[in-house]
Motif scaffolding. Structure first.
Motif, PDB file in Angstrom:
ATOM      1  N   GLY A  39       0.809  -1.211   0.000  1.00  0.00           N
ATOM      2  CA  GLY A  39       0.000   0.000   0.000  1.00  0.00           C
ATOM      3  C   GLY A  39       0.842   1.260   0.000  1.00  0.00           C
ATOM      4  O   GLY A  39       0.339   2.350   0.278  1.00  0.00           O
ATOM      5  N   GLU A  40       2.127   1.124  -0.322  1.00  0.00           N
ATOM      6  CA  GLU A  40       3.044   2.259  -0.204  1.00  0.00           C
ATOM      7  C   GLU A  40       2.725   3.408  -1.160  1.00  0.00           C
ATOM      8  O   GLU A  40       3.082   4.555  -0.890  1.00  0.00           O
ATOM      9  CB  GLU A  40       4.486   1.806  -0.413  1.00  0.00           C
ATOM     10  N   PHE A  41       2.058   3.111  -2.274  1.00  0.00           N
ATOM     11  CA  PHE A  41       1.727   4.174  -3.226  1.00  0.00           C
ATOM     12  C   PHE A  41       0.446   4.895  -2.815  1.00  0.00           C
ATOM     13  O   PHE A  41       0.378   6.123  -2.839  1.00  0.00           O
ATOM     14  CB  PHE A  41       1.597   3.592  -4.630  1.00  0.00           C
ATOM     15  N   ALA A  42      -0.564   4.138  -2.421  1.00  0.00           N
ATOM     16  CA  ALA A  42      -1.842   4.745  -2.047  1.00  0.00           C
ATOM     17  C   ALA A  42      -1.726   5.582  -0.779  1.00  0.00           C
ATOM     18  O   ALA A  42      -2.427   6.592  -0.631  1.00  0.00           O
ATOM     19  CB  ALA A  42      -2.899   3.654  -1.851  1.00  0.00           C
ATOM     20  N   ILE A  43      -0.840   5.210   0.127  1.00  0.00           N
ATOM     21  CA  ILE A  43      -0.750   5.932   1.394  1.00  0.00           C
ATOM     22  C   ILE A  43      -0.210   7.346   1.212  1.00  0.00           C
ATOM     23  O   ILE A  43      -0.389   8.209   2.093  1.00  0.00           O
ATOM     24  CB  ILE A  43       0.124   5.150   2.395  1.00  0.00           C
ATOM     25  N   ARG A  44       0.389   7.629   0.078  1.00  0.00           N
ATOM     26  CA  ARG A  44       0.986   8.952  -0.108  1.00  0.00           C
ATOM     27  C   ARG A  44      -0.072  10.064  -0.056  1.00  0.00           C
ATOM     28  O   ARG A  44       0.170  11.140   0.492  1.00  0.00           O
ATOM     29  CB  ARG A  44       1.744   9.005  -1.435  1.00  0.00           C
ATOM     30  N   ALA A  45      -1.241   9.808  -0.627  1.00  0.00           N
ATOM     31  CA  ALA A  45      -2.304  10.813  -0.571  1.00  0.00           C
ATOM     32  C   ALA A  45      -2.795  11.005   0.856  1.00  0.00           C
ATOM     33  O   ALA A  45      -3.170  12.119   1.251  1.00  0.00           O
ATOM     34  CB  ALA A  45      -3.461  10.399  -1.478  1.00  0.00           C
ATOM     35  N   MET A  46      -2.784   9.941   1.637  1.00  0.00           N
ATOM     36  CA  MET A  46      -3.178  10.049   3.045  1.00  0.00           C
ATOM     37  C   MET A  46      -2.176  10.909   3.812  1.00  0.00           C
ATOM     38  O   MET A  46      -2.552  11.757   4.631  1.00  0.00           O
ATOM     39  CB  MET A  46      -3.259   8.658   3.664  1.00  0.00           C
ATOM     40  N   LEU A  47      -0.912  10.723   3.534  1.00  0.00           N
ATOM     41  CA  LEU A  47       0.121  11.530   4.179  1.00  0.00           C
ATOM     42  C   LEU A  47      -0.004  12.996   3.791  1.00  0.00           C
ATOM     43  O   LEU A  47       0.160  13.884   4.631  1.00  0.00           O
ATOM     44  CB  LEU A  47       1.504  10.998   3.796  1.00  0.00           C
ATOM     45  N   ALA A  48      -0.297  13.242   2.531  1.00  0.00           N
ATOM     46  CA  ALA A  48      -0.433  14.626   2.069  1.00  0.00           C
ATOM     47  C   ALA A  48      -1.638  15.304   2.708  1.00  0.00           C
ATOM     48  O   ALA A  48      -1.623  16.512   2.962  1.00  0.00           O
ATOM     49  CB  ALA A  48      -0.546  14.655   0.546  1.00  0.00           C
ATOM     50  N   ALA A  49      -2.682  14.536   2.987  1.00  0.00           N
ATOM     51  CA  ALA A  49      -3.910  15.112   3.528  1.00  0.00           C
ATOM     52  C   ALA A  49      -3.827  15.373   5.028  1.00  0.00           C
ATOM     53  O   ALA A  49      -4.221  16.446   5.509  1.00  0.00           O
ATOM     54  CB  ALA A  49      -5.092  14.183   3.231  1.00  0.00           C
ATOM     55  N   ARG A  50      -3.336  14.407   5.787  1.00  0.00           N
ATOM     56  CA  ARG A  50      -3.254  14.530   7.254  1.00  0.00           C
ATOM     57  C   ARG A  50      -1.942  13.882   7.701  1.00  0.00           C
ATOM     58  O   ARG A  50      -1.925  12.751   8.195  1.00  0.00           O
ATOM     59  CB  ARG A  50      -4.438  13.835   7.932  1.00  0.00           C
ATOM     60  N   LEU A  51      -0.865  14.603   7.518  1.00  0.00           N
ATOM     61  CA  LEU A  51       0.465  14.024   7.703  1.00  0.00           C
ATOM     62  C   LEU A  51       0.670  13.449   9.103  1.00  0.00           C
ATOM     63  O   LEU A  51       1.032  12.278   9.258  1.00  0.00           O
ATOM     64  CB  LEU A  51       1.538  15.070   7.403  1.00  0.00           C
ATOM     65  N   GLU A  52       0.472  14.244  10.115  1.00  0.00           N
ATOM     66  CA  GLU A  52       0.800  13.788  11.461  1.00  0.00           C
ATOM     67  C   GLU A  52      -0.123  12.654  11.903  1.00  0.00           C
ATOM     68  O   GLU A  52       0.322  11.727  12.597  1.00  0.00           O
ATOM     69  CB  GLU A  52       0.749  14.961  12.436  1.00  0.00           C
ATOM     70  N   ARG A  53      -1.377  12.697  11.494  1.00  0.00           N
ATOM     71  CA  ARG A  53      -2.283  11.613  11.858  1.00  0.00           C
ATOM     72  C   ARG A  53      -1.870  10.307  11.168  1.00  0.00           C
ATOM     73  O   ARG A  53      -1.875   9.235  11.782  1.00  0.00           O
ATOM     74  CB  ARG A  53      -3.727  11.969  11.504  1.00  0.00           C
ATOM     75  N   ALA A  54      -1.525  10.410   9.890  1.00  0.00           N
ATOM     76  CA  ALA A  54      -1.108   9.214   9.147  1.00  0.00           C
ATOM     77  C   ALA A  54       0.170   8.635   9.742  1.00  0.00           C
ATOM     78  O   ALA A  54       0.299   7.410   9.887  1.00  0.00           O
ATOM     79  CB  ALA A  54      -0.910   9.553   7.675  1.00  0.00           C
ATOM     80  N   ILE A  55       1.121   9.482  10.095  1.00  0.00           N
ATOM     81  CA  ILE A  55       2.363   8.987  10.679  1.00  0.00           C
ATOM     82  C   ILE A  55       2.095   8.355  12.042  1.00  0.00           C
ATOM     83  O   ILE A  55       2.682   7.317  12.400  1.00  0.00           O
ATOM     84  CB  ILE A  55       3.395  10.124  10.778  1.00  0.00           C
ATOM     85  N   GLY A  56       1.192   8.959  12.809  1.00  0.00           N
ATOM     86  CA  GLY A  56       0.844   8.374  14.104  1.00  0.00           C
ATOM     87  C   GLY A  56       0.274   6.973  13.955  1.00  0.00           C
ATOM     88  O   GLY A  56       0.608   6.067  14.743  1.00  0.00           O
ATOM     89  N   ILE A  57      -0.571   6.765  12.960  1.00  0.00           N
ATOM     90  CA  ILE A  57      -1.116   5.432  12.709  1.00  0.00           C
ATOM     91  C   ILE A  57      -0.007   4.493  12.236  1.00  0.00           C
ATOM     92  O   ILE A  57       0.074   3.336  12.660  1.00  0.00           O
ATOM     93  CB  ILE A  57      -2.256   5.505  11.684  1.00  0.00           C
ATOM     94  N   ALA A  58       0.858   4.991  11.355  1.00  0.00           N
ATOM     95  CA  ALA A  58       1.961   4.164  10.864  1.00  0.00           C
ATOM     96  C   ALA A  58       2.874   3.717  12.009  1.00  0.00           C
ATOM     97  O   ALA A  58       3.408   2.605  11.977  1.00  0.00           O
ATOM     98  CB  ALA A  58       2.754   4.930   9.809  1.00  0.00           C
ATOM     99  N   GLU A  59       3.048   4.564  13.001  1.00  0.00           N
ATOM    100  CA  GLU A  59       3.866   4.179  14.146  1.00  0.00           C
ATOM    101  C   GLU A  59       3.284   2.956  14.862  1.00  0.00           C
ATOM    102  O   GLU A  59       4.026   2.094  15.341  1.00  0.00           O
ATOM    103  CB  GLU A  59       4.001   5.347  15.120  1.00  0.00           C
ATOM    104  N   THR A  60       1.960   2.863  14.909  1.00  0.00           N
ATOM    105  CA  THR A  60       1.347   1.693  15.556  1.00  0.00           C
ATOM    106  C   THR A  60       1.588   0.423  14.744  1.00  0.00           C
ATOM    107  O   THR A  60       1.583  -0.681  15.305  1.00  0.00           O
ATOM    108  CB  THR A  60      -0.167   1.890  15.760  1.00  0.00           C
TER     109      THR A  60
END
Length: 279
Positions: A115-136
């Motif tokens: 899912g590394e390509f699709a997640i890029r739009a998620m990072l662009a939209a809500r960066l800190e929230r997406a990274i917080g989820i990725a940390e889990t």
């Protein structure tokens, strides 16, 4: 590479989604529209067709994709446009709940295709929230999900859409610090590549990350750190060289001494010097 998503793959995707209650009208037409296009263009064509056929609501789309995923045959490159369609639906609602659920769908899909390509739009939209989820995800039992945490958040991920905020500030140290000793070589290499990406824009940070790894190593840490700092070592970055054990730089230069004081155009200049490393 372009043939990884061809008419046969699109047809199979239509069949598998159809078994879950999907009506593939536009997707059926897309099967004949991918020929002659580059892979990225094929993904876009199939994604756009999916968006025409999928339910309008994010919740219904996510439910259908999860139902289709119950079939083990839904895997591989056909999932790339599916993952991007899910993300598109979620971001269109601008709801935090849908955002978080779409991240969960990406974690599910990545177990059979990244899912590394699709997640890029998620990072662009809500960066800190997406990274917080990725940390889990760094403690997820599936190595593909742990790798997605690192690979999807790379600042210069090949083939992927850029996320300028990832370049401007190193947000992701917590992710790679949790993965450099992962039991999977697949995951460890991703963490190393992630830090090598960081080194392009934040060389001192990358060197300090590797230094931190080497202060709490396991049997693989030396190799992982060397891979992470490979670009900085080639560039002669002083801290990176020190971290990798190249110390004792006490240079004394005697010279240079130039043999000719006058040189005609086209001739050569001869010079000598003696460089001594006292360390």
């Amino acid at each position: 590479m372009d043939e990884l998503i061809d008419d046969a793959v699109v047809g199979e995707l239509s069949r598998l989604l159809g078994n879950a209650g999907f009506r593939p009208d536009a997707l059926t037409l897309a099967a004949g529209a991918v020929a002659g296009r580059k892979l990225r263009q094929r993904v876009d064509v199939v994604r756009d067709a999916l968006l025409l056929d999928l339910p309008d609501s994010y919740a219904s789309t996510a439910r259908l994709v999860r139902a289709a995923f119950a079939d083990e045959e839904l895997r591989g490159w056909m999932l790339w446009p599916v993952s991007e369609a899910v993300v598109d639906r979620a971001l269109a609602t601008d709801r935090v709940h849908d955002f978080d659920d779409a991240m969960a769908v990406l974690a599910l899909l990545t177990t059979r295709f990244t899912g590394e390509f699709a997640i890029r739009a998620m990072l662009a939209a809500r960066l800190e929230r997406a990274i917080g989820i990725a940390e889990t995800w760094t403690s997820h039992p599936d190595e593909h999900v742990r790798r997605l945490a690192s690979e999807g958040t790379r600042s210069h991920l090949p083939w992927a859409k850029g996320v300028p905020a990832l370049v401007g500030r190193p947000y992701t140290r917590a992710i790679v610090d949790r993965l450099y000793r992962d039991e999977s070589e697949y995951v460890r290499r991703s963490a190393a590549n992630h830090v090598n990406d960081l080194s392009r824009d934040h060389p001192d940070v990358a060197a300090e990350i590797a230094a931190g790894w080497l202060s709490a190593p396991d049997d693989n840490t030396q190799r992982v750190s060397r891979h992470a700092l490979r670009t900085l070592v080639k560039k002669g970055h002083p801290r990176a060289l020190e971290v990798m054990g190249f110390t004792g730089a006490e240079f004394v230069v005697d010279g240079p001494t130039v043999a000719e004081s006058v040189v005609a155009l086209g001739d050569s200049v001869r010079f000598t010097a003696r460089v001594t490393n006292g360390g």
